[in-house]
Write a protein that holds these residues in place. Structure first.
Motif, PDB file in Angstrom:
ATOM      1  N   PRO A 196     -12.075  11.810   9.018  1.00 37.08           N
ATOM      2  CA  PRO A 196     -11.053  11.192   9.856  1.00 37.08           C
ATOM      3  C   PRO A 196      -9.666  11.710   9.476  1.00 37.08           C
ATOM      4  O   PRO A 196      -9.411  12.070   8.321  1.00 37.08           O
ATOM      5  CB  PRO A 196     -11.198   9.697   9.575  1.00 37.08           C
ATOM      6  N   ASN A 197      -8.786  11.725  10.463  1.00 39.92           N
ATOM      7  CA  ASN A 197      -7.451  12.237  10.187  1.00 39.92           C
ATOM      8  C   ASN A 197      -6.643  11.238   9.362  1.00 39.92           C
ATOM      9  O   ASN A 197      -7.073  10.109   9.131  1.00 39.92           O
ATOM     10  CB  ASN A 197      -6.734  12.613  11.487  1.00 39.92           C
TER      11      ASN A 197
ATOM     12  N   TRP B 172      -6.967   7.049   8.265  1.00 38.40           N
ATOM     13  CA  TRP B 172      -7.083   6.593   6.878  1.00 38.40           C
ATOM     14  C   TRP B 172      -5.997   5.575   6.549  1.00 38.40           C
ATOM     15  O   TRP B 172      -6.263   4.586   5.866  1.00 38.40           O
ATOM     16  CB  TRP B 172      -6.986   7.767   5.895  1.00 38.40           C
ATOM     17  N   LEU B 173      -4.806   5.802   7.032  1.00 42.38           N
ATOM     18  CA  LEU B 173      -3.719   4.857   6.767  1.00 42.38           C
ATOM     19  C   LEU B 173      -3.978   3.512   7.441  1.00 42.38           C
ATOM     20  O   LEU B 173      -3.674   2.460   6.889  1.00 42.38           O
ATOM     21  CB  LEU B 173      -2.382   5.445   7.233  1.00 42.38           C
TER      22      LEU B 173
ATOM     23  N   GLY C 256      -4.410   0.042   5.537  1.00 43.56           N
ATOM     24  CA  GLY C 256      -3.572  -1.097   5.924  1.00 43.56           C
ATOM     25  C   GLY C 256      -4.392  -2.357   6.150  1.00 43.56           C
ATOM     26  O   GLY C 256      -3.934  -3.467   5.897  1.00 43.56           O
ATOM     27  N   ARG C 257      -5.603  -2.190   6.637  1.00 43.44           N
ATOM     28  CA  ARG C 257      -6.475  -3.363   6.830  1.00 43.44           C
ATOM     29  C   ARG C 257      -7.092  -3.838   5.506  1.00 43.44           C
ATOM     30  O   ARG C 257      -7.293  -5.023   5.300  1.00 43.44           O
ATOM     31  CB  ARG C 257      -7.600  -3.021   7.809  1.00 43.44           C
ATOM     32  N   ILE C 258      -7.410  -2.904   4.644  1.00 42.02           N
ATOM     33  CA  ILE C 258      -8.080  -3.259   3.380  1.00 42.02           C
ATOM     34  C   ILE C 258      -7.089  -3.806   2.361  1.00 42.02           C
ATOM     35  O   ILE C 258      -7.409  -4.718   1.598  1.00 42.02           O
ATOM     36  CB  ILE C 258      -8.817  -2.029   2.804  1.00 42.02           C
ATOM     37  N   GLN C 259      -5.880  -3.286   2.333  1.00 44.12           N
ATOM     38  CA  GLN C 259      -4.892  -3.649   1.310  1.00 44.12           C
ATOM     39  C   GLN C 259      -4.622  -5.155   1.258  1.00 44.12           C
ATOM     40  O   GLN C 259      -4.584  -5.719   0.169  1.00 44.12           O
ATOM     41  CB  GLN C 259      -3.594  -2.858   1.537  1.00 44.12           C
ATOM     42  N   PRO C 260      -4.409  -5.861   2.376  1.00 47.24           N
ATOM     43  CA  PRO C 260      -4.170  -7.314   2.268  1.00 47.24           C
ATOM     44  C   PRO C 260      -5.374  -8.069   1.702  1.00 47.24           C
ATOM     45  O   PRO C 260      -5.219  -9.074   1.016  1.00 47.24           O
ATOM     46  CB  PRO C 260      -3.889  -7.745   3.700  1.00 47.24           C
TER      47      PRO C 260
END
Length: 182
Positions: free
Chosen positions: A48-49, A53-54, A58-62
């Protein structure tokens, strides 16, 4: 193939290759298998580009950074702790008392056996005198009373009387009595 893993032909181990050869019994299955292997070599690994990944990060970090609730330890009241200590102490004391009672019982049996052996040596059946018969009758009477009495205090007093009789019998057999013969 029985395996659901997506593998390229380059990643097949020798055991996998043997397995592939075994499951391809007829020509039709071999052709299908070789076509699958060829198509796996042609497919490129897609990554994936950076934007995707960002978004994923962003979804996993919280979720990762969210504070997890920590369960507070419950405070046990002092009286419950003291009851637990008291119960443990009583349990240990009872165990020690049972064990010491068992040991004492075994020691008492050993002493009684030794006492019976000494009495049998003291009362010599080869030379029976009137005094020996008299003492043996008294000892038998005390033994019968001991069997019928349940009070410990009475048993102790009867055992003391019995020991006095045994000592008197011993003294008379040793010739240290007050009886003079003519």
């Amino acid at each position: 193939m029985q395996d659901n893993k997506i593998q390229s032909a380059d990643l097949l181990t020798p055991a996998d290759e043997v397995h592939v050869r075994e499951i391809t019994d007829n020509e039709d299955e071999r052709v299908k298998m070789s076509a699958l292997i060829q198509s796996s070599k042609m497919s490129a690994v897609s990554v994936p580009n950076e934007i995707n990944w960002l978004k994923i990060q962003g979804r996993i970090q919280p979720i990762i950074a969210a504070p997890h609730p920590v369960k507070e330890p419950t405070v046990v009241p002092f009286y419950i702790k003291s009851f637990a200590v008291a119960a443990s102490t009583i349990f240990l004391a009872m165990g020690w008392l049972v064990f010491s009672n068992y040991q004492l019982h075994n020691q008492l049996e050993q002493v009684l056996l030794t006492n019976q052996q000494l009495e049998s040596k003291l009362i010599n059946p080869k030379v029976t005198t009137y005094e020996q018969v008299f003492f043996v009758q008294k000892l038998n009477d005390i033994d019968k009373k001991l069997q019928n009495i349940s009070s410990l205090e009475q048993k102790v007093t009867l055992l003391q009387k019995r020991s006095v009789l045994i000592l008197e019998l011993y003294k008379t057999q040793q010739g240290v009595s007050d009886v003079f013969s003519i």
